[in-house]
Design a protein around this motif. Structure first.
Motif, mmCIF file in Angstrom:
data_model
loop_
_atom_site.group_PDB
_atom_site.id
_atom_site.type_symbol
_atom_site.label_atom_id
_atom_site.label_comp_id
_atom_site.label_asym_id
_atom_site.label_seq_id
_atom_site.Cartn_x
_atom_site.Cartn_y
_atom_site.Cartn_z
ATOM 1 N N VAL A 1 0.845 -1.202 0.000
ATOM 2 C CA VAL A 1 0.000 0.000 0.000
ATOM 3 C C VAL A 1 0.879 1.251 0.000
ATOM 4 C CG1 VAL A 1 -1.667 1.337 1.353
ATOM 5 C CG2 VAL A 1 -1.992 -1.119 1.051
ATOM 6 N N ALA A 2 1.948 1.248 0.783
ATOM 7 C CA ALA A 2 2.857 2.397 0.823
ATOM 8 C C ALA A 2 3.482 2.639 -0.550
ATOM 9 C CB ALA A 2 3.942 2.175 1.870
ATOM 10 N N LYS A 3 3.819 1.562 -1.234
ATOM 11 C CA LYS A 3 4.398 1.667 -2.578
ATOM 12 C C LYS A 3 3.376 2.263 -3.561
ATOM 13 C CE LYS A 3 6.895 -1.147 -5.931
ATOM 14 N NZ LYS A 3 7.382 -2.490 -6.247
ATOM 15 N N GLN A 4 2.135 1.824 -3.467
ATOM 16 C CA GLN A 4 1.075 2.356 -4.326
ATOM 17 C C GLN A 4 0.852 3.838 -4.055
ATOM 18 O OE1 GLN A 4 -2.137 -0.216 -3.265
ATOM 19 N NE2 GLN A 4 -1.524 -1.843 -4.670
ATOM 20 N N LYS A 5 0.872 4.226 -2.774
ATOM 21 C CA LYS A 5 0.703 5.631 -2.404
ATOM 22 C C LYS A 5 1.822 6.484 -3.002
ATOM 23 C CE LYS A 5 -1.556 5.787 2.093
ATOM 24 N NZ LYS A 5 -1.359 6.119 3.507
ATOM 25 N N ALA A 6 3.047 6.002 -2.874
ATOM 26 C CA ALA A 6 4.197 6.750 -3.379
ATOM 27 C C ALA A 6 4.120 6.908 -4.893
ATOM 28 C CB ALA A 6 5.490 6.052 -2.981
ATOM 29 N N PHE A 7 3.698 5.864 -5.575
ATOM 30 C CA PHE A 7 3.608 5.899 -7.030
ATOM 31 C C PHE A 7 2.510 6.860 -7.496
ATOM 32 C CE2 PHE A 7 1.853 4.317 -11.044
ATOM 33 C CZ PHE A 7 2.992 4.384 -11.842
ATOM 34 N N ALA A 8 1.362 6.809 -6.852
ATOM 35 C CA ALA A 8 0.215 7.614 -7.285
ATOM 36 C C ALA A 8 0.294 9.071 -6.825
ATOM 37 C CB ALA A 8 -1.085 6.987 -6.793
ATOM 38 N N GLY A 9 1.022 9.327 -5.750
ATOM 39 C CA GLY A 9 1.157 10.698 -5.251
ATOM 40 C C GLY A 9 -0.181 11.301 -4.851
ATOM 41 N N ASP A 10 -0.456 12.515 -5.342
ATOM 42 C CA ASP A 10 -1.689 13.224 -4.983
ATOM 43 C C ASP A 10 -2.943 12.573 -5.544
ATOM 44 O OD1 ASP A 10 -0.226 15.072 -3.586
ATOM 45 O OD2 ASP A 10 -0.147 16.522 -5.234
ATOM 46 N N GLU A 11 -2.791 11.707 -6.525
ATOM 47 C CA GLU A 11 -3.942 11.025 -7.121
ATOM 48 C C GLU A 11 -4.471 9.902 -6.224
ATOM 49 O OE1 GLU A 11 -5.436 11.947 -10.049
ATOM 50 O OE2 GLU A 11 -4.055 13.639 -9.912
ATOM 51 N N TYR A 12 -3.704 9.497 -5.219
ATOM 52 C CA TYR A 12 -4.102 8.413 -4.321
ATOM 53 C C TYR A 12 -5.041 8.950 -3.254
ATOM 54 C CZ TYR A 12 -3.628 4.130 -1.594
ATOM 55 O OH TYR A 12 -3.874 2.948 -0.927
ATOM 56 N N THR A 13 -6.197 8.344 -3.131
ATOM 57 C CA THR A 13 -7.145 8.692 -2.079
ATOM 58 C C THR A 13 -7.038 7.622 -1.008
ATOM 59 O OG1 THR A 13 -8.620 9.669 -3.708
ATOM 60 C CG2 THR A 13 -9.554 9.176 -1.548
ATOM 61 N N ASP A 14 -6.600 7.991 0.160
ATOM 62 C CA ASP A 14 -6.373 7.016 1.219
ATOM 63 C C ASP A 14 -7.671 6.755 1.977
ATOM 64 O OD1 ASP A 14 -5.413 5.341 3.129
ATOM 65 O OD2 ASP A 14 -3.878 6.711 3.878
ATOM 66 N N PHE A 15 -8.227 5.557 1.785
ATOM 67 C CA PHE A 15 -9.437 5.144 2.491
ATOM 68 C C PHE A 15 -9.098 4.306 3.721
ATOM 69 C CE2 PHE A 15 -10.928 5.720 -1.934
ATOM 70 C CZ PHE A 15 -11.886 6.685 -1.700
ATOM 71 N N ASN A 16 -7.790 4.153 4.002
ATOM 72 C CA ASN A 16 -7.311 3.387 5.158
ATOM 73 C C ASN A 16 -7.802 1.936 5.126
ATOM 74 O OD1 ASN A 16 -5.708 3.203 7.427
ATOM 75 N ND2 ASN A 16 -7.384 3.705 8.821
ATOM 76 N N LEU A 17 -7.732 1.331 3.955
ATOM 77 C CA LEU A 17 -8.157 -0.051 3.787
ATOM 78 C C LEU A 17 -6.960 -0.991 3.857
ATOM 79 C CD1 LEU A 17 -10.538 0.475 0.738
ATOM 80 C CD2 LEU A 17 -11.200 0.197 3.132
ATOM 81 N N THR A 18 -7.162 -2.189 4.398
ATOM 82 C CA THR A 18 -6.099 -3.193 4.412
ATOM 83 C C THR A 18 -5.933 -3.783 3.028
ATOM 84 O OG1 THR A 18 -6.607 -3.711 6.697
ATOM 85 C CG2 THR A 18 -5.324 -5.332 5.479
ATOM 86 N N PHE A 19 -7.031 -4.117 2.387
ATOM 87 C CA PHE A 19 -7.014 -4.642 1.035
ATOM 88 C C PHE A 19 -7.660 -3.623 0.118
ATOM 89 C CE2 PHE A 19 -7.157 -8.447 3.713
ATOM 90 C CZ PHE A 19 -6.036 -9.114 3.248
ATOM 91 N N SER A 20 -6.936 -3.224 -0.906
ATOM 92 C CA SER A 20 -7.495 -2.269 -1.860
ATOM 93 C C SER A 20 -6.903 -2.522 -3.235
ATOM 94 C CB SER A 20 -7.199 -0.830 -1.430
ATOM 95 O OG SER A 20 -5.811 -0.588 -1.428
ATOM 96 N N LEU A 21 -7.571 -1.982 -4.228
ATOM 97 C CA LEU A 21 -7.048 -2.051 -5.582
ATOM 98 C C LEU A 21 -5.934 -1.028 -5.729
ATOM 99 C CD1 LEU A 21 -10.462 -2.278 -7.452
ATOM 100 C CD2 LEU A 21 -8.905 -4.149 -6.889
ATOM 101 N N GLU A 22 -5.196 -1.086 -6.825
ATOM 102 C CA GLU A 22 -4.069 -0.172 -7.022
ATOM 103 C C GLU A 22 -4.494 1.293 -7.002
ATOM 104 O OE1 GLU A 22 -1.813 -1.292 -10.432
ATOM 105 O OE2 GLU A 22 -1.258 -3.214 -9.570
ATOM 106 N N ASP A 23 -5.758 1.560 -7.346
ATOM 107 C CA ASP A 23 -6.236 2.948 -7.335
ATOM 108 C C ASP A 23 -6.784 3.362 -5.969
ATOM 109 O OD1 ASP A 23 -8.600 1.553 -7.249
ATOM 110 O OD2 ASP A 23 -9.411 2.385 -9.093
ATOM 111 N N SER A 24 -6.602 2.535 -4.961
ATOM 112 C CA SER A 24 -6.957 2.758 -3.559
ATOM 113 C C SER A 24 -8.413 2.459 -3.223
ATOM 114 C CB SER A 24 -6.617 4.178 -3.096
ATOM 115 O OG SER A 24 -7.539 5.111 -3.602
#
Length: 61
Positions: free
Chosen positions: A7-30
């Motif tokens: 999840v941290a890697k996905q957040k870093a890649f997406a930057g401001d486009e990542y919406t953090d829903f605080n999910l344990t399991f999520s798709l690459e788009d959060s």
């Protein structure tokens, strides 16, 4: 811990486009994962472990 790192890697890649829903399991788009997909992942994991675990559905974990 592996999921948290993914999840941290996905957040870093997406930057401001990542919406953090605080999910344990999520798709690459959060966004959330459909329950059936989680069950599929659990069944694949059960097969990979070869520990002869009884079949589980996601909510039993």
């Amino acid at each position: 811990m592996l999921q948290k790192a993914a999840v941290a890697k996905q957040k870093a890649f997406a930057g401001d486009e990542y919406t953090d829903f605080n999910l344990t399991f999520s798709l690459e788009d959060s966004f959330s994962v459909e329950l059936k997909l989680c069950e599929k992942w659990v069944k694949k994991w059960q097969k990979r472990t070869e520990m002869n675990l009884p079949p589980l559905i996601f909510h039993e974990i």
